[in-house]
Design a protein around this motif. Structure first.
Motif, PDB file in Angstrom:
ATOM      1  N   SER A   1       0.824  -1.201   0.000  1.00  0.00           N
ATOM      2  CA  SER A   1       0.000   0.000   0.000  1.00  0.00           C
ATOM      3  C   SER A   1       0.863   1.258   0.000  1.00  0.00           C
ATOM      4  O   SER A   1       0.592   2.219  -0.720  1.00  0.00           O
ATOM      5  CB  SER A   1      -0.918  -0.018   1.216  1.00  0.00           C
ATOM      6  OG  SER A   1      -1.431   1.234   1.475  1.00  0.00           O
ATOM      7  N   LYS A   2       1.926   1.242   0.794  1.00  0.00           N
ATOM      8  CA  LYS A   2       2.817   2.391   0.878  1.00  0.00           C
ATOM      9  C   LYS A   2       3.522   2.631  -0.461  1.00  0.00           C
ATOM     10  O   LYS A   2       3.643   3.774  -0.920  1.00  0.00           O
ATOM     11  CB  LYS A   2       3.852   2.122   1.971  1.00  0.00           C
ATOM     12  CG  LYS A   2       4.543   3.320   2.504  1.00  0.00           C
ATOM     13  CD  LYS A   2       5.477   2.869   3.629  1.00  0.00           C
ATOM     14  CE  LYS A   2       5.540   3.933   4.702  1.00  0.00           C
ATOM     15  NZ  LYS A   2       6.422   3.536   5.792  1.00  0.00           N
ATOM     16  N   ALA A   3       3.986   1.561  -1.090  1.00  0.00           N
ATOM     17  CA  ALA A   3       4.661   1.678  -2.382  1.00  0.00           C
ATOM     18  C   ALA A   3       3.701   2.203  -3.443  1.00  0.00           C
ATOM     19  O   ALA A   3       4.074   3.051  -4.276  1.00  0.00           O
ATOM     20  CB  ALA A   3       5.223   0.321  -2.807  1.00  0.00           C
ATOM     21  N   ARG A   4       2.467   1.741  -3.431  1.00  0.00           N
ATOM     22  CA  ARG A   4       1.465   2.196  -4.388  1.00  0.00           C
ATOM     23  C   ARG A   4       1.175   3.692  -4.199  1.00  0.00           C
ATOM     24  O   ARG A   4       1.089   4.448  -5.166  1.00  0.00           O
ATOM     25  CB  ARG A   4       0.185   1.376  -4.228  1.00  0.00           C
ATOM     26  CG  ARG A   4      -0.772   1.560  -5.370  1.00  0.00           C
ATOM     27  CD  ARG A   4      -2.016   0.702  -5.228  1.00  0.00           C
ATOM     28  NE  ARG A   4      -1.733  -0.708  -5.023  1.00  0.00           N
ATOM     29  CZ  ARG A   4      -2.200  -1.439  -4.017  1.00  0.00           C
ATOM     30  NH1 ARG A   4      -2.986  -0.909  -3.110  1.00  0.00           N
ATOM     31  NH2 ARG A   4      -1.908  -2.723  -3.919  1.00  0.00           N
ATOM     32  N   ASP A   5       1.055   4.115  -2.943  1.00  0.00           N
ATOM     33  CA  ASP A   5       0.816   5.533  -2.654  1.00  0.00           C
ATOM     34  C   ASP A   5       1.983   6.398  -3.113  1.00  0.00           C
ATOM     35  O   ASP A   5       1.795   7.493  -3.652  1.00  0.00           O
ATOM     36  CB  ASP A   5       0.577   5.742  -1.161  1.00  0.00           C
ATOM     37  CG  ASP A   5      -0.743   5.173  -0.698  1.00  0.00           C
ATOM     38  OD1 ASP A   5      -1.605   4.879  -1.559  1.00  0.00           O
ATOM     39  OD2 ASP A   5      -0.914   5.004   0.530  1.00  0.00           O
TER      40      ASP A   5
END
Length: 154
Positions: free
Chosen positions: A139-143
């Motif tokens: 999720s962090k990488a996608r954001d």
């Protein structure tokens, strides 16, 4: 000689699976369907959110897939929307899957239903479950990717 891949038309996808599992390998398998199920799939009335695949007595089975019957389905058939459906795999593929699922702790999940050359097919994924910290990292990488794209546009 390269094998040409024919275009496929997607009926329904299971997006929740990509959030909960790492997909290691994908298999395109056939399904044993009844007539009313094919008509419902043509109308796009299917759902895969709670579905999974089990291997029992050397055969693969799709459980939990919900195919809503059409109102105009046959009068002499009593449709069961969540019935267990048999999946059709080659013997070599099935032997590989049995070994990986039983010995190495993999899970088989239904990724999507689609049409290939007029036949309904199911894409089955060999998956490992994600831990909570893996989900957060993804999720962090996608954001971050989304934020980078925003900054580049400005």
């Amino acid at each position: 000689m390269s094998k040409k891949k024919t275009p496929t038309n997607q009926i329904v996808a299971n997006k929740k699976v990509l959030h909960d599992y790492f997909i290691e390998q994908r298999f395109e398998v056939g399904m044993v369907l009844q007539g009313w199920e094919v008509k419902s799939l043509r109308a796009g009335r299917a759902q895969l959110t709670e579905s999974y695949v089990i291997i029992k007595r050397g055969e693969a089975w799709l459980l939990g897939a919900h195919i809503n019957p059409l109102l105009s389905a046959s009068t002499h058939v009593t449709p069961n929307p969540t019935r267990t459906r048999k999946l059709l795999l080659h013997q070599k593929e099935l032997a590989t899957l049995i070994g990986l699922v039983q010995r190495q702790g993999y899970t088989l999940v239904a990724l999507n239903l689609h049409w290939t050359r007029g036949r309904a097919k199911c894409e089955v994924g060999l998956a490992k479950g994600k831990k909570q910290h893996d989900k957060r990292a993804v999720s962090k990488a996608r954001d971050w990717e989304r934020e980078k794209q925003r900054r580049l546009r400005q």
